[in-house]
Design a protein around this motif. Structure first.
Motif, PDB file in Angstrom:
ATOM      1  N   GLN A 190      12.306   8.575   0.766  1.00  0.00           N
ATOM      2  CA  GLN A 190      11.974   8.131   1.667  1.00  0.00           C
ATOM      3  C   GLN A 190      10.161   8.143   1.586  1.00  0.00           C
ATOM      4  OE1 GLN A 190      12.734   8.075   4.692  1.00  0.00           O
ATOM      5  NE2 GLN A 190      11.509   7.725   5.606  1.00  0.00           N
ATOM      6  N   PHE A 191       9.880   8.466   0.552  1.00  0.00           N
ATOM      7  CA  PHE A 191       8.247   7.742   0.108  1.00  0.00           C
ATOM      8  C   PHE A 191       8.277   6.488   0.061  1.00  0.00           C
ATOM      9  CE2 PHE A 191       5.017   7.294  -2.771  1.00  0.00           C
ATOM     10  CZ  PHE A 191       3.911   6.632  -2.837  1.00  0.00           C
ATOM     11  N   SER A 192       9.053   6.213  -1.170  1.00  0.00           N
ATOM     12  CA  SER A 192       9.152   4.515  -1.753  1.00  0.00           C
ATOM     13  C   SER A 192      10.067   4.257  -1.074  1.00  0.00           C
ATOM     14  CB  SER A 192      10.544   5.391  -3.171  1.00  0.00           C
ATOM     15  OG  SER A 192      10.019   5.638  -4.103  1.00  0.00           O
ATOM     16  N   ALA A 193      10.503   3.876   0.142  1.00  0.00           N
ATOM     17  CA  ALA A 193      10.919   3.629   1.008  1.00  0.00           C
ATOM     18  C   ALA A 193      10.154   3.115   2.091  1.00  0.00           C
ATOM     19  CB  ALA A 193      12.469   4.035   1.967  1.00  0.00           C
ATOM     20  N   GLN A 194       9.392   3.928   2.340  1.00  0.00           N
ATOM     21  CA  GLN A 194       7.562   3.422   3.137  1.00  0.00           C
ATOM     22  C   GLN A 194       6.934   3.033   1.957  1.00  0.00           C
ATOM     23  OE1 GLN A 194       7.396   4.272   6.156  1.00  0.00           O
ATOM     24  NE2 GLN A 194       9.138   5.306   6.897  1.00  0.00           N
ATOM     25  N   LEU A 195       6.697   3.056   0.872  1.00  0.00           N
ATOM     26  CA  LEU A 195       5.622   2.201   0.001  1.00  0.00           C
ATOM     27  C   LEU A 195       5.865   1.220   0.720  1.00  0.00           C
ATOM     28  CD1 LEU A 195       3.094   2.392  -1.056  1.00  0.00           C
ATOM     29  CD2 LEU A 195       4.201   3.301  -2.696  1.00  0.00           C
ATOM     30  N   GLU A 196       7.540   1.035   0.262  1.00  0.00           N
ATOM     31  CA  GLU A 196       7.660  -0.431   0.069  1.00  0.00           C
ATOM     32  C   GLU A 196       7.362  -1.005   1.608  1.00  0.00           C
ATOM     33  OE1 GLU A 196      12.076  -2.338  -0.679  1.00  0.00           O
ATOM     34  OE2 GLU A 196      11.789  -0.541  -2.118  1.00  0.00           O
ATOM     35  N   THR A 197       7.962  -0.844   2.355  1.00  0.00           N
ATOM     36  CA  THR A 197       8.089  -1.041   3.823  1.00  0.00           C
ATOM     37  C   THR A 197       5.850  -2.092   4.327  1.00  0.00           C
ATOM     38  OG1 THR A 197       9.838  -0.473   5.103  1.00  0.00           O
ATOM     39  CG2 THR A 197       7.928  -0.702   6.733  1.00  0.00           C
ATOM     40  N   VAL A 198       5.529  -1.067   3.447  1.00  0.00           N
ATOM     41  CA  VAL A 198       4.086  -1.562   3.520  1.00  0.00           C
ATOM     42  C   VAL A 198       3.541  -2.379   2.901  1.00  0.00           C
ATOM     43  CG1 VAL A 198       1.788  -0.256   3.447  1.00  0.00           C
ATOM     44  CG2 VAL A 198       3.120   1.328   4.671  1.00  0.00           C
ATOM     45  N   ILE A 199       3.814  -2.424   1.603  1.00  0.00           N
ATOM     46  CA  ILE A 199       3.452  -2.981   1.109  1.00  0.00           C
ATOM     47  C   ILE A 199       4.149  -5.017   1.362  1.00  0.00           C
ATOM     48  CG2 ILE A 199       3.929  -4.152  -1.866  1.00  0.00           C
ATOM     49  CD1 ILE A 199       1.800  -1.450  -1.087  1.00  0.00           C
ATOM     50  N   GLY A 200       5.415  -4.744   1.282  1.00  0.00           N
ATOM     51  CA  GLY A 200       6.408  -6.167   1.822  1.00  0.00           C
ATOM     52  C   GLY A 200       5.108  -5.969   3.254  1.00  0.00           C
ATOM     53  N   ALA A 201       4.980  -5.694   4.452  1.00  0.00           N
ATOM     54  CA  ALA A 201       4.423  -6.159   5.633  1.00  0.00           C
ATOM     55  C   ALA A 201       3.025  -6.737   4.480  1.00  0.00           C
ATOM     56  CB  ALA A 201       3.900  -5.201   5.803  1.00  0.00           C
ATOM     57  N   LEU A 202       1.835  -5.996   4.034  1.00  0.00           N
ATOM     58  CA  LEU A 202       1.109  -6.589   3.894  1.00  0.00           C
ATOM     59  C   LEU A 202       0.548  -8.123   3.004  1.00  0.00           C
ATOM     60  CD1 LEU A 202      -0.936  -3.198   2.674  1.00  0.00           C
ATOM     61  CD2 LEU A 202      -1.367  -4.605   4.998  1.00  0.00           C
TER      62      LEU A 202
END
Length: 140
Positions: free
Chosen positions: A119-131
Motif C-alpha cells: 500500500q505504501f509503495s502504491a501511494q508513493l508511486e501515485t504521488v511521484i507520478g503526479a509530481l
C-alpha cells in the motif's frame, strides 16, 4: 505580505493557479503554509527530487532486516506527506511504520508488513507520478 499577495506569486508549473494534483489536499496544505504557494511548490519539488526512490530504499532496509530504519523512514514520509497534503500516503506510511514497529518487537515476524509495504509503495508511486507531470525527470 498577505496571503492574497503570496497567492499571486509563482513561477513555472506551480504558481499562480496550482494544477489539480489527484489525491492532494492542496487547499489544506496551503492553509498550513499560510497560503504561500511558492513555499508549497518548493516543498513538492524537494519531496519529488528527494524521495522518488524511497520505496526502493525502504524495501532494501526491510530485506536487510533493518526494521528500525524502515520504521524511521516511514515516519519521515508520514510527516512529509501530511505537509504536502497527501492523506493517502500519510495513512499508508503510518500503517507501514506500525508494521515495522511490530516486526521489530516480534523478531521480524509481522503479517501486516507485506500488505503495508504494498500500500505504501502504491501511494508513493501515485504521488511521484503526479509530481513528475509537473517537474519532469528527477534531479540527479
Amino acid at each position: 505580505m498577505s496571503i492574497a499577495e503570496n497567492e499571486q506569486g509563482g513561477g513555472a508549473g506551480l504558481g499562480a493557479g496550482l494544477p489539480n494534483l489527484p489525491g492532494f489536499d492542496t487547499a489544506g496544505a496551503l492553509q498550513r503554509l499560510a497560503g504561500n504557494q511558492k513555499l508549497y511548490r518548493t516543498l513538492l519539488e524537494r519531496f519529488y527530487n528527494g524521495y522518488n526512490n524511497f520505496g526502493r530504499d525502504i524495501r532494501a532496509s526491510l530485506a536487510a532486516g533493518n526494521f528500525e530504519e524502515a520504521q524511521r523512514n516511514a515516519h519521515t514520509i508520514k510527516g512529509l506527506a501530511g505537509t504536502i497534503g497527501h492523506a493517502g500516503l500519510a495513512e499508508a506510511s503510518l500503517a507501514l511504520e506500525t508494521a515495522c514497529k511490530n516486526a521489530l518487537q516480534d523478531s521480524g515476524q509481522s503479517s501486516e508488513l507485506d500488505p503495508a509495504l504494498a500500500q505504501f509503495s502504491a501511494q508513493l508511486e501515485t504521488v511521484i507520478g503526479a509530481l513528475s507531470a509537473i517537474f519532469g525527470p528527477p534531479a540527479a
